[in-house]
Design a protein around this motif. Sequence first.
Motif, PDB file in Angstrom:
ATOM      1  N   LEU A 116       0.847  -1.191   0.000  1.00 40.57           N
ATOM      2  CA  LEU A 116       0.000   0.000   0.000  1.00 40.57           C
ATOM      3  C   LEU A 116       0.883   1.242   0.000  1.00 40.57           C
ATOM      4  O   LEU A 116       1.862   1.312   0.735  1.00 40.57           O
ATOM      5  CB  LEU A 116      -0.889  -0.018   1.250  1.00 40.57           C
ATOM      6  CG  LEU A 116      -1.943   1.061   1.394  1.00 40.57           C
ATOM      7  CD1 LEU A 116      -2.972   0.950   0.287  1.00 40.57           C
ATOM      8  CD2 LEU A 116      -2.619   0.934   2.741  1.00 40.57           C
ATOM      9  N   ASN A 117       0.551   2.201  -0.854  1.00 44.61           N
ATOM     10  CA  ASN A 117       1.342   3.433  -0.878  1.00 44.61           C
ATOM     11  C   ASN A 117       0.431   4.651  -1.009  1.00 44.61           C
ATOM     12  O   ASN A 117      -0.744   4.536  -1.365  1.00 44.61           O
ATOM     13  CB  ASN A 117       2.389   3.389  -1.993  1.00 44.61           C
ATOM     14  CG  ASN A 117       1.778   3.269  -3.370  1.00 44.61           C
ATOM     15  OD1 ASN A 117       1.043   4.152  -3.798  1.00 44.61           O
ATOM     16  ND2 ASN A 117       2.067   2.178  -4.064  1.00 44.61           N
ATOM     17  N   VAL A 118       0.978   5.801  -0.710  1.00 39.41           N
ATOM     18  CA  VAL A 118       0.225   7.054  -0.682  1.00 39.41           C
ATOM     19  C   VAL A 118      -0.331   7.390  -2.063  1.00 39.41           C
ATOM     20  O   VAL A 118      -1.485   7.800  -2.184  1.00 39.41           O
ATOM     21  CB  VAL A 118       1.109   8.209  -0.157  1.00 39.41           C
ATOM     22  CG1 VAL A 118       0.389   9.537  -0.245  1.00 39.41           C
ATOM     23  CG2 VAL A 118       1.541   7.929   1.274  1.00 39.41           C
ATOM     24  N   TYR A 119       0.459   7.206  -3.098  1.00 37.66           N
ATOM     25  CA  TYR A 119       0.002   7.526  -4.448  1.00 37.66           C
ATOM     26  C   TYR A 119      -1.269   6.762  -4.797  1.00 37.66           C
ATOM     27  O   TYR A 119      -2.230   7.331  -5.299  1.00 37.66           O
ATOM     28  CB  TYR A 119       1.103   7.229  -5.473  1.00 37.66           C
ATOM     29  CG  TYR A 119       0.635   7.457  -6.892  1.00 37.66           C
ATOM     30  CD1 TYR A 119       0.589   8.746  -7.417  1.00 37.66           C
ATOM     31  CD2 TYR A 119       0.221   6.406  -7.701  1.00 37.66           C
ATOM     32  CE1 TYR A 119       0.134   8.973  -8.713  1.00 37.66           C
ATOM     33  CE2 TYR A 119      -0.228   6.615  -8.984  1.00 37.66           C
ATOM     34  CZ  TYR A 119      -0.267   7.903  -9.491  1.00 37.66           C
ATOM     35  OH  TYR A 119      -0.728   8.128 -10.761  1.00 37.66           O
ATOM     36  N   ASP A 120      -1.263   5.452  -4.539  1.00 39.70           N
ATOM     37  CA  ASP A 120      -2.438   4.644  -4.874  1.00 39.70           C
ATOM     38  C   ASP A 120      -3.650   5.052  -4.052  1.00 39.70           C
ATOM     39  O   ASP A 120      -4.766   5.101  -4.563  1.00 39.70           O
ATOM     40  CB  ASP A 120      -2.155   3.154  -4.662  1.00 39.70           C
ATOM     41  CG  ASP A 120      -1.293   2.568  -5.768  1.00 39.70           C
ATOM     42  OD1 ASP A 120      -1.202   3.185  -6.854  1.00 39.70           O
ATOM     43  OD2 ASP A 120      -0.708   1.494  -5.547  1.00 39.70           O
ATOM     44  N   ILE A 121      -3.457   5.344  -2.781  1.00 40.15           N
ATOM     45  CA  ILE A 121      -4.577   5.764  -1.933  1.00 40.15           C
ATOM     46  C   ILE A 121      -5.234   7.019  -2.497  1.00 40.15           C
ATOM     47  O   ILE A 121      -6.458   7.120  -2.571  1.00 40.15           O
ATOM     48  CB  ILE A 121      -4.124   6.006  -0.475  1.00 40.15           C
ATOM     49  CG1 ILE A 121      -3.704   4.685   0.162  1.00 40.15           C
ATOM     50  CG2 ILE A 121      -5.241   6.651   0.348  1.00 40.15           C
ATOM     51  CD1 ILE A 121      -3.019   4.855   1.501  1.00 40.15           C
ATOM     52  N   LEU A 122      -4.425   7.975  -2.919  1.00 39.96           N
ATOM     53  CA  LEU A 122      -4.960   9.232  -3.445  1.00 39.96           C
ATOM     54  C   LEU A 122      -5.459   9.088  -4.884  1.00 39.96           C
ATOM     55  O   LEU A 122      -6.388   9.784  -5.287  1.00 39.96           O
ATOM     56  CB  LEU A 122      -3.902  10.327  -3.360  1.00 39.96           C
ATOM     57  CG  LEU A 122      -3.464  10.713  -1.946  1.00 39.96           C
ATOM     58  CD1 LEU A 122      -2.329  11.723  -2.004  1.00 39.96           C
ATOM     59  CD2 LEU A 122      -4.626  11.233  -1.127  1.00 39.96           C
TER      60      LEU A 122
END
Length: 142
Positions: A116-122
């Motif tokens: 899980l990473n920040v880019y994918d979450i956003l």
Amino acid sequence: ATTESYTLSQHDALPIYKVRRLAMKSALSTKVLDNNMIVLDAITVDSYKTKTIVEMLKALGVEGKALIVTAGVDEKVVKSAANIPGVKTASVMTQTVTATDENGNEVKTDIINSTLNVYDILNYDKLIIVKTAVGKLEEVYA
């Protein structure tokens, strides 16, 4: 007019792990505040069927891009979602690492191993996450 410039020295800057931690907390908080996070008790797929994931997304009312997060790698979920445009899977798991301190005592530490990473979450409209994965994220980022 006088223009002043200021550069951060090495001592002023936050360590990168703290910046990443803050970014992850911020991204997750944004999803919660925007009502774009769906927490499920479990995601179970009996066989490798894309149709199962499509039906789940329809039942949840998910339109657009969706990020499905499981606790651990669930190969059936990953492969079932792989052929759906705009759907991606990620996993969150913790591992216990054992080390020896300077006195020869065993020290156990839990670390998070996540795709899980920040880019994918956003980048994805909806975040669909399993309750146990939420618990693991809370352990690390709370």
